[in-house]
Design a protein around this motif. Structure first.
Motif, PDB file in Angstrom:
ATOM      1  N   GLN A   1       5.625  -4.855   5.811  1.00 61.91           N
ATOM      2  CA  GLN A   1       4.894  -3.787   5.153  1.00 61.91           C
ATOM      3  C   GLN A   1       5.658  -2.462   5.216  1.00 61.91           C
ATOM      4  OE1 GLN A   1       0.336  -5.491   5.700  1.00 61.91           O
ATOM      5  NE2 GLN A   1       0.964  -3.756   6.964  1.00 61.91           N
ATOM      6  N   PRO A   2       5.226  -1.472   4.413  1.00 64.73           N
ATOM      7  CA  PRO A   2       5.858  -0.152   4.484  1.00 64.73           C
ATOM      8  C   PRO A   2       5.921   0.381   5.913  1.00 64.73           C
ATOM      9  CG  PRO A   2       4.418  -0.256   2.598  1.00 64.73           C
ATOM     10  CD  PRO A   2       4.196  -1.540   3.361  1.00 64.73           C
TER      11      PRO A   2
ATOM     12  N   ALA B   1      11.004   2.941  -1.958  1.00 66.10           N
ATOM     13  CA  ALA B   1      10.306   1.663  -1.857  1.00 66.10           C
ATOM     14  C   ALA B   1       8.890   1.867  -1.402  1.00 66.10           C
ATOM     15  CB  ALA B   1      11.049   0.759  -0.880  1.00 66.10           C
ATOM     16  N   HIS B   2       8.006   2.254  -2.316  1.00 61.90           N
ATOM     17  CA  HIS B   2       6.682   2.560  -1.834  1.00 61.90           C
ATOM     18  C   HIS B   2       5.539   2.081  -2.695  1.00 61.90           C
ATOM     19  CE1 HIS B   2       8.049   6.443  -3.848  1.00 61.90           C
ATOM     20  NE2 HIS B   2       7.144   5.959  -4.666  1.00 61.90           N
ATOM     21  N   GLY B   3       5.663   0.992  -3.334  1.00 64.11           N
ATOM     22  CA  GLY B   3       4.513   0.473  -4.036  1.00 64.11           C
ATOM     23  C   GLY B   3       4.901  -0.792  -4.750  1.00 64.11           C
ATOM     24  N   SER B   4       3.926  -1.475  -5.358  1.00 64.69           N
ATOM     25  CA  SER B   4       4.261  -2.705  -6.043  1.00 64.69           C
ATOM     26  C   SER B   4       5.146  -2.415  -7.231  1.00 64.69           C
ATOM     27  CB  SER B   4       2.992  -3.416  -6.501  1.00 64.69           C
ATOM     28  OG  SER B   4       2.327  -2.670  -7.474  1.00 64.69           O
TER      29      SER B   4
ATOM     30  N   TYR C   1       0.846  -1.195   0.000  1.00 63.32           N
ATOM     31  CA  TYR C   1       0.000   0.000   0.000  1.00 63.32           C
ATOM     32  C   TYR C   1       0.877   1.238   0.000  1.00 63.32           C
ATOM     33  CZ  TYR C   1      -2.857   3.832   1.720  1.00 63.32           C
ATOM     34  OH  TYR C   1      -3.458   5.054   1.864  1.00 63.32           O
ATOM     35  N   TRP C   2       0.588   2.140  -0.931  1.00 61.81           N
ATOM     36  CA  TRP C   2       1.249   3.431  -0.961  1.00 61.81           C
ATOM     37  C   TRP C   2       0.221   4.474  -1.333  1.00 61.81           C
ATOM     38  CZ3 TRP C   2       5.369   4.375   1.546  1.00 61.81           C
ATOM     39  CH2 TRP C   2       6.029   5.603   1.395  1.00 61.81           C
ATOM     40  N   TRP C   3      -0.016   5.415  -0.425  1.00 58.64           N
ATOM     41  CA  TRP C   3      -1.133   6.332  -0.607  1.00 58.64           C
ATOM     42  C   TRP C   3      -0.998   7.177  -1.865  1.00 58.64           C
ATOM     43  CZ3 TRP C   3      -0.522  11.607  -0.815  1.00 58.64           C
ATOM     44  CH2 TRP C   3       0.689  12.134  -0.349  1.00 58.64           C
TER      45      TRP C   3
END
Length: 274
Positions: free
Chosen positions: A222-223, A162-165, A97-99
């Motif tokens: 997770q993040p 490193a913030h999303g797929s 998950y990355w907003w």
């Protein structure tokens, strides 16, 4: 690890992570099907250039034909996953998950959120295992190497990317006996015996697998956790995951999930070859 098993790998997501994993899986000798959103003709040229040897197809066909399906699309697009086509399948959740990509989503951003358990709930007929989510896509390719192979030169990664797929980032690392420099390690969370098959696949891709527990333990990857963005060897990764309850993020997550932060370090954090 045992003798290599030939598999068909379906990758849902044709972005940076998806194409890197496709290249690694092709190099490991597997048949690879990769799907974007919609018409496969739209990604055919991209796949030919970025993942030669893989074949562009629909998400439904990739899901139906694959022995292992890897989810490498933005988490916010989970509703596009053909859940019925995944019945009886082994699914690797490599999403985060990355907003900025997924928008503000309370079900993913709350401290108690376990995104892989959420995905398991969306795919009731499949078995979900969390893996390949905590290392940056560029590091995945730069530090991967066959067991006993030479380690490539690579610098330390940065968690900021490193913030999303399709975006994740992180120092090289393994339990690779017979090699002076250990391989980098990938943590795996999920049920047995499926985690053993995922561990074998991760080893084939060029990493030391580290089993950390059940799917709920995926919150340790997770993040905003210490392990997210980490490109380190198996011993360091085990230690990092084990001390999760002692970190600020770990205490916050475990308190929100109603788990004790006073429990001893998990004995279940181990390497697949241990």
């Amino acid at each position: 690890m045992s003798e290599r098993t030939h598999r068909t790998i379906g990758i849902l997501g044709a972005g940076k992570v998806g194409t890197v994993l496709a290249r690694l899986a092709v190099a490991a000798g597997h048949d690879v099907l990769i799907a974007g959103s919609g018409d496969p003709g739209k990604i055919e040229l991209i796949v030919q250039i970025l993942a030669p040897g893989a074949r562009a197809t629909t998400a439904r066909e990739a899901a139906a034909q694959a022995d292992i399906v890897v989810l490498a699309l933005p988490l916010g697009k989970h509703a596009t996953i053909p859940a019925d086509a995944l019945d009886g399948k082994l699914v690797i959740d490599a999403m985060n998950y990355w907003w900025e990509t997924d928008g503000e989503r309370e079900e993913f951003s709350a401290p108690a959120a376990s995104t892989s358990e959420f995905i398991q709930g969306q795919l009731p007929g499949a078995t979900v295992v969390k893996a390949l989510n905590h290392m940056g896509y560029h590091d995945l390719e730069d530090v991967a190497r066959p067991r006993g192979g030479r380690v490539p030169s690579a610098g330390a990664g940065s968690m900021g990317a490193a913030h999303g797929s399709d975006e994740a980032s992180p120092q090289p690392g393994s339990d690779d006996a017979g090699s002076a420099t250990p391989r980098a390690a990938i943590a795996i969370a999920g049920p047995s015996p499926q985690v053993d098959e995922v561990a074998e696949f991760v080893d084939e891709l060029g990493f030391d697998p580290v089993l950390i527990g059940g799917l709920s333990d995926g919150v340790r990857l997770q993040p905003f956790t210490e392990a997210f963005g980490a490109t380190i060897d198996a011993a360091e990764l085990r230690a990092m995951v084990a001390r999760f309850p002692e970190t600020d993020r770990g205490r916050e997550v475990l308190a929100a999930r109603g788990a004790s932060t006073d429990s001893p370090r998990r004995a279940a954090v181990h390497g697949a070859a241990d």
